[in-house]
Design an enzyme around this catalytic site. Structure first.
Site, PDB file in Angstrom:
ATOM      1  N   LYS A 213      -7.782   1.749  13.290  1.00 26.91           N
ATOM      2  CA  LYS A 213      -6.686   0.924  12.766  1.00 26.91           C
ATOM      3  C   LYS A 213      -5.432   1.093  13.622  1.00 26.91           C
ATOM      4  O   LYS A 213      -4.781   0.112  13.980  1.00 26.91           O
ATOM      5  CB  LYS A 213      -6.396   1.288  11.297  1.00 26.91           C
ATOM      6  CG  LYS A 213      -5.309   0.407  10.679  1.00 26.91           C
ATOM      7  CD  LYS A 213      -4.950   0.779   9.258  1.00 26.91           C
ATOM      8  CE  LYS A 213      -3.648   0.090   8.862  1.00 26.91           C
ATOM      9  NZ  LYS A 213      -3.088   0.561   7.596  1.00 26.91           N
TER      10      LYS A 213
ATOM     11  N   TYR B  84      -2.296  -3.079   1.180  1.00 23.93           N
ATOM     12  CA  TYR B  84      -3.155  -4.268   1.138  1.00 23.93           C
ATOM     13  C   TYR B  84      -4.355  -4.188   2.082  1.00 23.93           C
ATOM     14  O   TYR B  84      -5.037  -5.190   2.311  1.00 23.93           O
ATOM     15  CB  TYR B  84      -2.309  -5.510   1.471  1.00 23.93           C
ATOM     16  CG  TYR B  84      -1.167  -5.742   0.505  1.00 23.93           C
ATOM     17  CD1 TYR B  84      -1.361  -6.467  -0.662  1.00 23.93           C
ATOM     18  CD2 TYR B  84       0.103  -5.214   0.749  1.00 23.93           C
ATOM     19  CE1 TYR B  84      -0.321  -6.672  -1.562  1.00 23.93           C
ATOM     20  CE2 TYR B  84       1.150  -5.398  -0.146  1.00 23.93           C
ATOM     21  CZ  TYR B  84       0.931  -6.133  -1.296  1.00 23.93           C
ATOM     22  OH  TYR B  84       1.961  -6.320  -2.188  1.00 23.93           O
TER      23      TYR B  84
ATOM     24  N   HIS C  49      -0.224  -3.411  13.335  1.00 24.59           N
ATOM     25  CA  HIS C  49       1.188  -3.739  13.525  1.00 24.59           C
ATOM     26  C   HIS C  49       2.002  -2.469  13.788  1.00 24.59           C
ATOM     27  O   HIS C  49       2.796  -2.407  14.718  1.00 24.59           O
ATOM     28  CB  HIS C  49       1.690  -4.478  12.283  1.00 24.59           C
ATOM     29  CG  HIS C  49       1.321  -3.822  10.982  1.00 24.59           C
ATOM     30  ND1 HIS C  49       0.055  -3.376  10.706  1.00 24.59           N
ATOM     31  CD2 HIS C  49       2.069  -3.496   9.882  1.00 24.59           C
ATOM     32  CE1 HIS C  49       0.021  -2.823   9.510  1.00 24.59           C
ATOM     33  NE2 HIS C  49       1.240  -2.888   8.984  1.00 24.59           N
TER      34      HIS C  49
ATOM     35  N   ASP D 214      10.014  -1.005   8.746  1.00 24.87           N
ATOM     36  CA  ASP D 214       9.825  -1.886   7.609  1.00 24.87           C
ATOM     37  C   ASP D 214       8.660  -2.780   7.977  1.00 24.87           C
ATOM     38  O   ASP D 214       8.516  -3.192   9.134  1.00 24.87           O
ATOM     39  CB  ASP D 214      11.075  -2.701   7.296  1.00 24.87           C
ATOM     40  CG  ASP D 214      11.005  -3.234   5.878  1.00 24.87           C
ATOM     41  OD1 ASP D 214      10.829  -2.435   4.940  1.00 24.87           O
ATOM     42  OD2 ASP D 214      11.086  -4.467   5.693  1.00 24.87           O
TER      43      ASP D 214
HETATM   44  P1  IMP Z   1       7.991  -0.957   3.266  1.00 27.78           P
HETATM   45  O1  IMP Z   1       7.822  -1.145   4.761  1.00 27.78           O
HETATM   46  O2  IMP Z   1       8.156   0.462   2.893  1.00 27.78           O
HETATM   47  O3  IMP Z   1       8.996  -1.883   2.673  1.00 27.78           O
HETATM   48  O4  IMP Z   1       6.613  -1.330   2.579  1.00 27.78           O
HETATM   49  C1  IMP Z   1       5.824  -2.354   3.075  1.00 27.78           C
HETATM   50  C2  IMP Z   1       4.624  -2.585   2.194  1.00 27.78           C
HETATM   51  O5  IMP Z   1       3.779  -3.481   2.927  1.00 27.78           O
HETATM   52  C3  IMP Z   1       3.784  -1.345   1.931  1.00 27.78           C
HETATM   53  O6  IMP Z   1       4.116  -0.710   0.734  1.00 27.78           O
HETATM   54  C4  IMP Z   1       2.391  -1.943   1.848  1.00 27.78           C
HETATM   55  O7  IMP Z   1       2.178  -2.466   0.590  1.00 27.78           O
HETATM   56  C5  IMP Z   1       2.451  -3.111   2.823  1.00 27.78           C
HETATM   57  N1  IMP Z   1       1.936  -2.622   4.110  1.00 27.78           N
HETATM   58  C6  IMP Z   1       2.654  -2.321   5.229  1.00 27.78           C
HETATM   59  N2  IMP Z   1       1.842  -1.873   6.198  1.00 27.78           N
HETATM   60  C7  IMP Z   1       0.604  -1.876   5.683  1.00 27.78           C
HETATM   61  C8  IMP Z   1      -0.652  -1.486   6.198  1.00 27.78           C
HETATM   62  O8  IMP Z   1      -0.823  -1.006   7.332  1.00 27.78           O
HETATM   63  N3  IMP Z   1      -1.694  -1.659   5.378  1.00 27.78           N
HETATM   64  C9  IMP Z   1      -1.587  -2.147   4.118  1.00 27.78           C
HETATM   65  N4  IMP Z   1      -0.433  -2.496   3.572  1.00 27.78           N
HETATM   66  C10 IMP Z   1       0.659  -2.360   4.351  1.00 27.78           C
END
Ligand code: IMP
Length: 200
Positions: free
Chosen positions: A177, A156, A182, A72
């Site tokens: 990257k 983003y 992260h 997440d």
């Molecule tokens: P989840 O972890 O599936 O809940 O989604 C996290 C959201 O955070 C993603 O859909 C992206 O919008 C954003 N996000 C997470 N990691 C990245 C990244 O490496 N680059 C850009 N956006 C990110």
């Protein structure tokens, strides 16, 4: 040698799967996605990255009866109290990140703060069918640009400039990257754990 050379990564997010495959493939570890094994979507009801990653990884581990991983992640922006954070995916109207970035740039402008610092956070959870788990965290600090640049990556990326650079994540190659992101950092910890726990 690791016993387990194949993991299910409980996500349907193509951007994440591609990043993770790129990191784990050279180590001989195959990653199957939620789509590959028909995993149902799970509601992310947690309040932290770790809770949500655990919910997703545990649901997959119970469904398939093998250890599964999930992550997440999200973007935390200081000027607006760390939001959107765990709600990063849902923050974007219709899950359209072009709209999501515009919304975020507007919200920062309306906050009247000059502070543009932000970080991406990621927690990867390896969950076992019996409910036990291990969590691996990664974070990258940076700032929010005033406009979008670049077309690589996902989410983003076009408005996030990591500290020490003058271009957005969407202007990085995926290898660049992965080294500092992260998710890349959390994965490095996961890989170290795998290599130290060969009986998995
Ligand atoms: P989840 O972890 O599936 O809940 O989604 C996290 C959201 O955070 C993603 O859909 C992206 O919008 C954003 N996000 C997470 N990691 C990245 C990244 O490496 N680059 C850009 N956006 C990110």
């Amino acid at each position: 040698m690791l016993k387990s050379k194949e993991f299910i990564f409980a996500t349907h997010n193509k951007g994440k799967i591609e990043e993770i495959r790129k990191i784990l493939k050279p180590l001989g570890i195959k990653v199957l996605s939620g789509n590959d094994v028909n995993l149902p979507d799970v509601e992310e009801t947690g309040k932290t990255f770790e809770e949500n990653a655990y919910i997703k990884a545990l649901a997959a581990a119970k469904e398939k009866n093998i250890p599964c991983i999930a992550d997440d992640s999200g973007l935390c922006v200081d000027a607006i109290g760390g939001r959107p954070g765990v709600y990063s995916a849902r923050y974007a109207p219709d899950r359209d990140f072009d709209k999501g970035m515009d919304k975020l740039l507007d919200e920062i402008a309306q906050s009247n703060s000059n502070n543009r610092s932000a970080h991406f956070a990621c927690v990867i959870v390896l969950a076992f069918p019996n409910g036990t788990y291990r969590a691996f965290e990664g974070r990258v600090d940076g700032s929010i640009a005033t406009k979008k640049t670049g077309s690589a990556g996902f989410g983003y990326d076009p408005i996030f400039i990591p500290t020490g650079y003058n271009r957005s994540f969407a202007e990085f190659t995926s290898d660049e990257k992965n080294k500092i992101s992260h998710r890349g950092r959390a994965l490095q910890k996961f890989v170290k754990y795998l290599s130290e726990n060969e009986d998995l």
